[in-house]
Design a protein around this motif. Structure first.
Motif: not given
Ligand code: BGC
Length: 359
Positions: A315, A303, A132, A330
């Protein structure tokens, strides 16, 4: 009187029970003493110190052990720190890379050991070991800087031409191209129409990049530009700088070159480093982008938590950041600009800085 005393004692007892409960929650909130490796690029820049501290604090509050390392902007040092984190048994890695393209080999080890990797602020390139990415919207940083220049000069209405020079960041930092690209998407139409005149003619990314985001390099280049193109009295009206460490060097050169707060060019920046905020207050920088490192740290902790629990990871962008092996999912935080008109609300009222720190 006695009753009041009793009430106070009871309150204190309740409070201490609550606090004990909280810290117990933090220690045992299902993380089982998991360890997170946090690799930061350098202590030289204020922002990375804040990022590191915030990450450590937030992760520890969430019950994790933290191995936080800074690498002095030395790629080999960062690689060996990450190696040690992997062999030391970290359960996840959070990495703000120095050179986004240099971590492929060491992260193969992370992948083999099934250690998830979050790229922090800067994308790690050329490896599918990155799970990520969390950052501020880098392209938006550039568009905000460009739009600030357009608004300050009233480029829609003013005839110009205004003289401008351009500075961006390190070519090995993937962010730099987004910052510069965003700003130039806003400024290029005015350059094309002649309202903005890049007197030096230096417009290509490679020509305006600043290795390692170095203050000294930016200062040197600005001094050279002043000597080569402005010594005849040509007035410089604007400097686009992608961040504060470059802006500080540019300010030094401009002040040495005789510019004062009375006739200072519009000068952009990013990070709201203390030196730059002081320059903004003194009239020797115009604005900076505020990227609240507390927000990014909190997002990355979310996250980490989701990854550790096997839950869906938050995300909000699955299109923008391709690291050469595919799109990296992202989370983009939103940047805003700070200048002399709004810095109090953004930076002081929010508790980011104290008034004293800016004196
Ligand atoms: C960060 C900026 C910082 C620059 C220099 C970039 O990757 O996004 O906030 O100013 O690096 O450290």
């Amino acid at each position: 009187m006695k009753k009041r005393l009793l009430a106070i004692v009871l309150c204190l007892m309740m409070l201490s029970t609550m606090l004990a409960g909280c810290s117990k929650d933090a220690q045992t909130s299902g993380k089982g003493g998991k360890k997170i490796g946090v690799a930061m690029p350098t202590k030289d820049l204020q922002r990375w110190n804040q990022d590191g501290e915030n990450m450590k604090k937030e992760l520890e509050e969430a019950g994790y052990k933290v191995d936080l390392q800074y690498a002095n902007n030395e790629i080999a040092q960062q690689v060996s720190q990450i190696e040690n984190m992997i062999t030391g048994g970290c359960d996840a890695l959070v990495i703000a890379s120095i050179d986004g393209g240099s971590l492929g080999t060491v992260l193969e080890e992370a992948k083999k050991a099934k250690i998830p990797v979050i790229a922090y602020d800067r994308l790690i390139m050329g490896t599918d070991a990155v799970s990520y990415y969390a950052t501020f919207d880098n392209y938006m940083v550039g568009t905000i800087q460009g739009q600030y220049i357009v608004d300050q000069l009233d480029l829609e209405n003013a005839a110009g031409p205004f003289n401008i020079e351009l500075f961006t960041g390190s070519p090995d930092d993937n962010n730099a191209r987004y910052f510069f690209g965003g700003a130039m998407d806003i400024l290029n139409p005015y350059i094309d129409s002649g309202k903005l005149n890049v007197v030096s003619g230096q417009k290509a990314f490679e020509e305006v990049a600043t290795l390692n985001w170095s203050t000294e390099e930016a200062q040197k280049r600005m001094e050279n530009l002043l000597t080569a193109y402005y010594a005849d009295g040509t007035k410089l009206d604007v400097v686009l700088s992608s961040n504060d460490s470059c802006a500080i060097g540019i300010t030094n050169a401009l002040v040495n070159g005789g510019y004062t707060s009375e006739n200072f060019p519009i000068l952009t920046g990013q990070d709201c480093d203390i030196t730059s905020v002081k320059n903004i207050l003194a009239g020797t920088q115009s604005m900076s982008i505020f990227k609240d490192t507390r927000t990014l740290a909190a997002q990355v902790v979310k996250m980490v938590n989701s990854i550790m629990k096997g839950e869906e990871v938050p995300i909000n962008d699955t299109e923008t950041y391709d690291n050469g092996t595919g799109i990296v999912p992202t989370y983009l935080c939103e940047p805003v600009f700070a200048d002399v008109d709004n810095y109090k609300e953004l930076l002081i009222d929010s508790g980011y800085y104290t008034e004293d720190q800016l004196k």
